[in-house]
Design a protein around this motif. Structure first.
Motif, PDB file in Angstrom:
ATOM      1  N   LYS A  57       0.827  -1.213   0.000  1.00 54.32           N
ATOM      2  CA  LYS A  57       0.000   0.000   0.000  1.00 54.32           C
ATOM      3  C   LYS A  57       0.858   1.258   0.000  1.00 54.32           C
ATOM      4  N   ASP A  58       1.804   1.328   0.937  1.00 56.45           N
ATOM      5  CA  ASP A  58       2.640   2.518   1.077  1.00 56.45           C
ATOM      6  C   ASP A  58       4.057   2.117   1.430  1.00 56.45           C
ATOM      7  N   ILE A  59       5.004   2.970   1.021  1.00 54.84           N
ATOM      8  CA  ILE A  59       6.374   2.891   1.517  1.00 54.84           C
ATOM      9  C   ILE A  59       6.726   4.264   2.070  1.00 54.84           C
ATOM     10  N   VAL A  60       7.158   4.285   3.331  1.00 53.80           N
ATOM     11  CA  VAL A  60       7.550   5.550   3.959  1.00 53.80           C
ATOM     12  C   VAL A  60       9.041   5.499   4.278  1.00 53.80           C
ATOM     13  N   LEU A  61       9.672   6.666   4.250  1.00 54.32           N
ATOM     14  CA  LEU A  61      11.116   6.798   4.444  1.00 54.32           C
ATOM     15  C   LEU A  61      11.357   7.695   5.647  1.00 54.32           C
ATOM     16  N   ASN A  62      11.924   7.119   6.702  1.00 60.68           N
ATOM     17  CA  ASN A  62      12.146   7.839   7.946  1.00 60.68           C
ATOM     18  C   ASN A  62      13.090   9.017   7.727  1.00 60.68           C
ATOM     19  N   GLY A  63      12.830  10.118   8.434  1.00 57.49           N
ATOM     20  CA  GLY A  63      13.670  11.291   8.339  1.00 57.49           C
ATOM     21  C   GLY A  63      13.465  12.120   7.094  1.00 57.49           C
ATOM     22  N   THR A  64      12.441  11.790   6.306  1.00 56.03           N
ATOM     23  CA  THR A  64      12.188  12.479   5.036  1.00 56.03           C
ATOM     24  C   THR A  64      10.868  13.235   5.154  1.00 56.03           C
ATOM     25  N   PHE A  65      10.950  14.542   5.335  1.00 59.09           N
ATOM     26  CA  PHE A  65       9.784  15.366   5.619  1.00 59.09           C
ATOM     27  C   PHE A  65       9.693  16.523   4.631  1.00 59.09           C
ATOM     28  N   ASP A  66       8.463  16.919   4.342  1.00 55.10           N
ATOM     29  CA  ASP A  66       8.221  18.147   3.593  1.00 55.10           C
ATOM     30  C   ASP A  66       6.851  18.681   3.997  1.00 55.10           C
ATOM     31  N   GLN A  67       6.625  19.930   3.675  1.00 56.23           N
ATOM     32  CA  GLN A  67       5.378  20.582   4.059  1.00 56.23           C
ATOM     33  C   GLN A  67       4.304  20.297   3.013  1.00 56.23           C
TER      34      GLN A  67
END
Length: 433
Positions: A57-67
């Motif tokens: 469903k999803d892949i998330v990457l820690n430490g990767t942020f944006d507004q």
């Protein structure tokens, strides 16, 4: 209330606890309309399961942020999905749960593995297992077996797909031809919603040494491309292949596209069995610190489920935060709250102090931002934010007044730091940090 919700979601997302093992959580009756998924993660990337065959469903990457999204604050990014695949059998694509029988999903807590088995009536038995590779923090792998119930032709394809939040997507297909290896790989690169970050992913097939099918690259649209092959199978034949890939962003390195490609090629040279063996070895090391309960299998599985998620969502030497929902999706925007130090840190401190040290390092590296926050509010010292992302500045939406008024977060972090010293007696850490 948040803690109760967190525990319920972690322990009982959709899955019925199996009675035969204290390491396995199994779901045999899956309702796609009431599905919350399970996660395999390695402290850096998290893969969230789906009720749709062959799909993450999803892949998330820690430490990767944006507004982006609500709140006008930095949120964790959903990155390229580089672990999906498709499967055609005799020209028919298998893509829905109603096309298959005996659809079972299992989360193996001991091995950090998520396995799906299914039967395509009168066609094939299929088993595939996802790993967020513990030894390679930016890499994941899916190991696939197809057993033919009749003579047939299969056409698998690996897929890279961009979520809607990424923009300016560019897709590539390349081959590295060397005397010792021919590596074909796909890759994609894009910008985060504001353009703050560059995000990239890459993947490649892994075959046994005797297998070398011809690969065809197809560009479906800017948001998706795939690499496929065809294979004839005889009745009773079992065919195994794998997909390995990586994702990384400019939050971690200066050239994410090249680095994602390098990491994928590095993994392919290891071979699927070596990758899985090393992954399991490192998970076995983590489980050397366990909580064992005699006489109550249900309680044992629940406690191991909680430890599994803590071990999955954090790692030593990463200096990354730990959100209430970890890497199980976009819950709580991926921010670090007081939950980290008060609810999750103590167990890690006792069982894996090296991981606990990484969580404190996340706070230490943002101490200057906490001092600026204190100055802005008329205080001396450091004032840590109620919600923290990458910068260490306050990331609580303005309408949630907990940002400037939840002062206990600073004491929570101080308590964690003091307890770390009491447990480790690390005087060098105490002096320097």
């Amino acid at each position: 209330m948040r803690i109760l919700l967190l525990l319920l979601l972690l322990l009982f997302p959709l899955l019925v606890i199996g009675q035969d093992s204290s390491w396995i959580i199994s779901a045999k009756k899956i309702d796609p309309n009431n599905y919350y998924g399970a996660t395999v993660a390695n402290g850096v990337i998290g893969l969230v399961s789906s009720p749709k065959p062959f799909t993450i469903k999803d892949i998330v990457l820690n430490g990767t942020f944006d507004q982006y999204g609500r709140g006008q604050v930095s949120n964790i990014l959903r990155v390229f999905n580089f672990m999906n695949f498709s499967l055609d059998i005799d020209g028919t694509q298998i893509e829905r749960i109603d096309q298959v029988n005996n659809f079972v999903q299992e989360l193996n807590l001991r091995d950090g593995a998520f396995t799906t088995t299914l039967v395509i009536p009168q066609k094939a038995k299929i088993k595939y297992t996802y790993y967020a590779l513990r030894q390679l923090p930016f890499n994941a792998l899916v190991d696939i077996e197809v057993e033919a119930l009749k003579t047939m032709e299969i056409a698998p394809a690996s897929i890279i797909e961009a979520p809607e939040m990424l923009r300016n997507v560019q897709n590539y297909y390349s081959q590295v031809d060397r005397p010792h290896a021919l590596i074909s790989y796909m890759s994609s690169v894009a910008q985060s919603p504001t353009g703050k970050l560059t995000v990239a992913a890459s993947n490649s097939f892994l075959f046994d040494k005797m297998e070398s099918p011809d690969l065809i690259h197809e560009m479906w649209n800017d948001g998706m491309h795939l690499l496929k092959f065809k294979k004839q199978l005889k009745k009773g034949e079992i065919f195994r292949f794998a997909i390995v890939g990586s994702t990384i962003s400019s939050a971690q390195c200066n050239n994410p596209l090249n680095e994602a490609q390098r990491l994928t090629m590095f993994a392919t040279t290891k071979g699927v069995d070596n990758l899985i063996t090393e992954h399991k070895r490192l998970w076995a090391q983590l489980w050397e610190s366990d909580i064992e309960i005699d006489g109550d299998t249900q309680a044992q599985v629940e406690v191991r489920s909680m430890l599994y998620h803590l071990y999955s969502f954090a790692r030593k030497n990463s200096s990354l935060g730990l959100s209430p929902m970890g890497l199980s999706g976009l819950g709580y925007n991926g921010h670090s709250f007081w939950d980290t130090e008060i609810w999750m840190f103590p167990a890690l401190l006792q069982l894996h102090p090296e991981i606990a040290a990484s969580l404190l390092e996340y706070r230490f590296q943002r101490l200057d931002a906490a001092k600026r926050n204190a100055f802005s509010h008329g205080y001396d010292g450091a004032m840590f934010p109620w919600e923290s992302a990458d910068s260490g500045e306050e990331e609580t939406p303005v309408w949630a007044l907990s940002g400037p008024f939840e002062h206990h977060i600073t004491a929570d972090i101080a308590i964690a730091a003091w307890n770390y010293f009491l447990v480790t007696k690390d005087t060098a850490w105490l002096k320097n940090k």
